[in-house]
Scaffold this motif. Structure first.
Motif, PDB file in Angstrom:
ATOM      1  N   SER A 206       0.120  -6.631  -4.694  1.00 52.39           N
ATOM      2  CA  SER A 206      -0.850  -6.857  -4.228  1.00 52.39           C
ATOM      3  C   SER A 206      -0.970  -7.535  -3.158  1.00 52.39           C
ATOM      4  CB  SER A 206      -2.504  -7.374  -5.255  1.00 52.39           C
ATOM      5  OG  SER A 206      -2.951  -7.061  -4.500  1.00 52.39           O
ATOM      6  N   MET A 207      -1.206  -7.777  -2.148  1.00 51.55           N
ATOM      7  CA  MET A 207      -1.202  -8.265  -0.682  1.00 51.55           C
ATOM      8  C   MET A 207      -1.898  -7.976   0.358  1.00 51.55           C
ATOM      9  SD  MET A 207       2.087  -6.113   0.784  1.00 51.55           S
ATOM     10  CE  MET A 207       2.724  -5.706  -0.708  1.00 51.55           C
ATOM     11  N   ASN A 208      -2.761  -8.651   1.012  1.00 53.23           N
ATOM     12  CA  ASN A 208      -4.118  -8.827   1.645  1.00 53.23           C
ATOM     13  C   ASN A 208      -4.022  -9.556   2.808  1.00 53.23           C
ATOM     14  OD1 ASN A 208      -5.096 -11.968   1.288  1.00 53.23           O
ATOM     15  ND2 ASN A 208      -4.706 -10.966  -0.585  1.00 53.23           N
ATOM     16  N   CYS A 209      -4.450  -9.025   3.835  1.00 57.57           N
ATOM     17  CA  CYS A 209      -4.757  -9.729   5.567  1.00 57.57           C
ATOM     18  C   CYS A 209      -5.817  -9.965   5.504  1.00 57.57           C
ATOM     19  CB  CYS A 209      -4.689  -9.383   6.488  1.00 57.57           C
ATOM     20  SG  CYS A 209      -2.708  -8.606   6.765  1.00 57.57           S
ATOM     21  N   THR A 210      -6.321 -11.204   6.052  1.00 55.96           N
ATOM     22  CA  THR A 210      -7.347 -11.965   6.543  1.00 55.96           C
ATOM     23  C   THR A 210      -7.511 -11.777   8.220  1.00 55.96           C
ATOM     24  OG1 THR A 210      -7.426 -14.071   5.649  1.00 55.96           O
ATOM     25  CG2 THR A 210      -8.336 -12.586   4.159  1.00 55.96           C
ATOM     26  N   SER A 211      -8.592 -11.853   8.472  1.00 58.95           N
ATOM     27  CA  SER A 211      -8.925 -12.585   9.832  1.00 58.95           C
ATOM     28  C   SER A 211     -10.406 -13.057  10.320  1.00 58.95           C
ATOM     29  CB  SER A 211      -8.740 -10.903  11.226  1.00 58.95           C
ATOM     30  OG  SER A 211      -9.424 -10.846  12.178  1.00 58.95           O
ATOM     31  N   SER A 212      -9.502 -13.777  11.620  1.00 57.38           N
ATOM     32  CA  SER A 212     -11.117 -14.519  11.831  1.00 57.38           C
ATOM     33  C   SER A 212     -12.126 -13.389  13.059  1.00 57.38           C
ATOM     34  CB  SER A 212     -10.743 -15.971  12.736  1.00 57.38           C
ATOM     35  OG  SER A 212      -9.954 -15.394  13.718  1.00 57.38           O
ATOM     36  N   SER A 213     -11.620 -13.099  13.602  1.00 57.53           N
ATOM     37  CA  SER A 213     -12.790 -11.518  14.459  1.00 57.53           C
ATOM     38  C   SER A 213     -11.825 -10.578  13.159  1.00 57.53           C
ATOM     39  CB  SER A 213     -11.440 -10.959  15.494  1.00 57.53           C
ATOM     40  OG  SER A 213     -11.396 -12.390  16.072  1.00 57.53           O
ATOM     41  N   ILE A 214     -13.627  -9.258  13.317  1.00 60.26           N
ATOM     42  CA  ILE A 214     -14.033  -8.248  12.899  1.00 60.26           C
ATOM     43  C   ILE A 214     -12.723  -7.073  13.439  1.00 60.26           C
ATOM     44  CG2 ILE A 214     -16.241  -9.062  12.004  1.00 60.26           C
ATOM     45  CD1 ILE A 214     -17.317  -6.965  14.397  1.00 60.26           C
ATOM     46  N   PHE A 215     -12.317  -6.249  12.658  1.00 58.32           N
ATOM     47  CA  PHE A 215     -11.229  -5.338  13.019  1.00 58.32           C
ATOM     48  C   PHE A 215     -12.703  -3.649  12.575  1.00 58.32           C
ATOM     49  CE2 PHE A 215      -8.316  -7.477  14.785  1.00 58.32           C
ATOM     50  CZ  PHE A 215      -7.872  -7.696  13.728  1.00 58.32           C
ATOM     51  N   ASN A 216     -12.103  -2.860  13.627  1.00 59.55           N
ATOM     52  CA  ASN A 216     -13.013  -1.049  13.463  1.00 59.55           C
ATOM     53  C   ASN A 216     -12.264  -0.573  12.340  1.00 59.55           C
ATOM     54  OD1 ASN A 216     -12.078  -0.940  15.802  1.00 59.55           O
ATOM     55  ND2 ASN A 216     -12.649   1.292  15.644  1.00 59.55           N
ATOM     56  N   THR A 217     -10.738  -0.794  12.822  1.00 63.65           N
ATOM     57  CA  THR A 217      -9.162  -0.332  12.199  1.00 63.65           C
ATOM     58  C   THR A 217      -8.435  -1.383  10.774  1.00 63.65           C
ATOM     59  OG1 THR A 217      -9.539   1.430  13.884  1.00 63.65           O
ATOM     60  CG2 THR A 217      -7.132   1.087  12.202  1.00 63.65           C
ATOM     61  N   TRP A 218      -8.077  -0.925  10.294  1.00 60.07           N
ATOM     62  CA  TRP A 218      -6.836  -1.854   9.483  1.00 60.07           C
ATOM     63  C   TRP A 218      -5.533  -0.264   9.100  1.00 60.07           C
ATOM     64  CZ3 TRP A 218      -6.237  -6.893   8.685  1.00 60.07           C
ATOM     65  CH2 TRP A 218      -7.678  -7.460   7.894  1.00 60.07           C
ATOM     66  N   LEU A 219      -4.322  -0.810   9.527  1.00 63.75           N
ATOM     67  CA  LEU A 219      -3.520  -0.351   9.178  1.00 63.75           C
ATOM     68  C   LEU A 219      -2.611  -0.530   8.353  1.00 63.75           C
ATOM     69  CD1 LEU A 219      -2.893   1.494  13.297  1.00 63.75           C
ATOM     70  CD2 LEU A 219      -4.197   2.104  12.065  1.00 63.75           C
ATOM     71  N   TRP A 220      -1.277  -0.412   7.210  1.00 62.37           N
ATOM     72  CA  TRP A 220      -0.623  -0.999   6.239  1.00 62.37           C
ATOM     73  C   TRP A 220       0.559   0.337   6.728  1.00 62.37           C
ATOM     74  CZ3 TRP A 220      -0.953  -5.164   4.277  1.00 62.37           C
ATOM     75  CH2 TRP A 220      -2.223  -5.928   2.677  1.00 62.37           C
ATOM     76  N   TYR A 221       1.573  -0.833   7.167  1.00 67.85           N
ATOM     77  CA  TYR A 221       2.543  -0.009   7.870  1.00 67.85           C
ATOM     78  C   TYR A 221       4.333  -0.827   6.331  1.00 67.85           C
ATOM     79  CZ  TYR A 221       1.529   1.364  11.700  1.00 67.85           C
ATOM     80  OH  TYR A 221       0.671   1.824  13.161  1.00 67.85           O
ATOM     81  N   LYS A 222       5.009   0.047   6.037  1.00 64.60           N
ATOM     82  CA  LYS A 222       6.505  -0.908   5.115  1.00 64.60           C
ATOM     83  C   LYS A 222       7.417  -0.632   6.453  1.00 64.60           C
ATOM     84  CE  LYS A 222       9.180   0.865   1.517  1.00 64.60           C
ATOM     85  NZ  LYS A 222      10.266   0.863   1.461  1.00 64.60           N
ATOM     86  N   GLN A 223       8.541  -1.341   6.460  1.00 65.72           N
ATOM     87  CA  GLN A 223       9.136  -1.298   7.275  1.00 65.72           C
ATOM     88  C   GLN A 223      10.474  -1.191   6.323  1.00 65.72           C
ATOM     89  OE1 GLN A 223      10.203  -4.725  10.385  1.00 65.72           O
ATOM     90  NE2 GLN A 223      10.987  -3.269  11.479  1.00 65.72           N
ATOM     91  N   ASP A 224      11.348  -0.613   6.469  1.00 63.81           N
ATOM     92  CA  ASP A 224      12.966  -1.233   6.014  1.00 63.81           C
ATOM     93  C   ASP A 224      13.723  -1.582   6.633  1.00 63.81           C
ATOM     94  OD1 ASP A 224      12.505   2.195   4.096  1.00 63.81           O
ATOM     95  OD2 ASP A 224      11.881   0.453   3.000  1.00 63.81           O
ATOM     96  N   PRO A 225      14.852  -2.509   6.402  1.00 61.37           N
ATOM     97  CA  PRO A 225      15.538  -3.066   7.073  1.00 61.37           C
ATOM     98  C   PRO A 225      16.395  -2.111   8.450  1.00 61.37           C
ATOM     99  CG  PRO A 225      16.284  -4.536   4.448  1.00 61.37           C
ATOM    100  CD  PRO A 225      15.304  -2.613   5.021  1.00 61.37           C
ATOM    101  N   GLY A 226      16.322  -2.571   9.766  1.00 55.94           N
ATOM    102  CA  GLY A 226      16.843  -1.757  10.078  1.00 55.94           C
ATOM    103  C   GLY A 226      16.049  -1.156  11.077  1.00 55.94           C
ATOM    104  N   GLU A 227      14.857  -0.398  10.513  1.00 54.33           N
ATOM    105  CA  GLU A 227      14.037   0.730  10.821  1.00 54.33           C
ATOM    106  C   GLU A 227      12.969  -0.119  11.016  1.00 54.33           C
ATOM    107  OE1 GLU A 227      16.685   3.314   9.101  1.00 54.33           O
ATOM    108  OE2 GLU A 227      14.919   3.767   9.956  1.00 54.33           O
TER     109      GLU A 227
END
Lengths: 117, 111
Positions: free
Chosen positions: B20-41
């Motif tokens: 489990s991982m999470n993100c917080t922001s001091s501002s409100i968003f209307n879109t949240w996206l989660w990405y995965k990055q492999d080395p060199g990609e």
């Protein structure tokens, strides 16, 4: 999902030369593309927003004469690193904005590793 | 864009465990996206969220858009070796399409 390609995947050049990187949306049209730079073990840093048919908008601290962006068609944006120096060595990644109704997403290319000798 | 607070920075997990991982922001968003990055990609989009409270799954991945619109979490269930990589959250506010990114969570799976 939408497919974005970049070319070349890696390039090595001599200091003082210019390098062009292409970003293409393969199966869709993208009026807006973005260029990012990523240093090792760091997050993505937005450099500029590329708008089809108009000038790119650059983030604060990014030299527009150093990093030339051209978005001449709905499927192609190019980033030219002019008079490259070793400090310009980095991983450059483009993305394309895809909107549909109320959704708004960015799809990324595979990145270009630039090494300036 | 602003930097999001993403945690943990890294994690070592046993194969089969949930992550489990999470993100917080001091501002409100209307879109949240989660990405995965492999080395060199480049980053690959995992899940997109557009509505406060929304809970969305993609295979073993589940992500939620916090009801305050200032946070999001990503869960990976029954982790496998190919889950290794760096996971980034990203948020955007309506009419400002630039993404703000978290610093990333590096996941390493022990077989």
């Amino acid at each position: 999902g939408a497919v974005v390609s970049q070319h070349p995947s890696r390039v090595i050049c001599k200091s003082g030369t210019s390098v062009k990187i292409e970003c293409r949306s393969l199966d869709f049209q993208a009026t807006t593309m973005f260029w990012y730079r990523q240093f090792p073990k760091q997050s993505l840093m937005l450099m500029a927003t590329s708008n089809e048919g108009s000038k790119a908008t650059y983030e604060q601290g990014v030299e527009k004469d150093k990093f030339l962006i051209n978005h001449a068609s709905l499927t192609l944006s190019t980033l030219t690193v002019t008079s490259a120096h070793p400090e310009d060595s980095s991983f450059y990644i483009c993305s394309a904005r895809v909107t549909s109704g109320s959704t708004d997403t960015q799809y990324f290319g595979p990145g270009t590793r630039l090494t300036v000798l | 864009g602003q930097q999001l607070n993403q945690s943990p920075q890294s994690m070592f997990i046993q194969e089969g465990e949930d992550v489990s991982m999470n993100c917080t922001s001091s501002s409100i968003f209307n879109t949240w996206l989660w990405y995965k990055q492999d080395p060199g990609e480049g980053p690959v989009l995992l899940i997109a969220l557009y509505k406060a409270g929304e809970l969305t799954s993609n295979g073993r991945l589940t992500a939620q858009f916090g009801i305050t619109r200032k946070d999001s979490f990503l869960n990976i269930s029954a982790s496998i070796p190919s889950d290794v990589g760096i996971y980034f959250c990203a948020g955007a506010f309506y009419n400002d399409y630039k993404l703000s990114f978290g610093a990333g969570t590096t996941v390493t799976v022990r077989a």
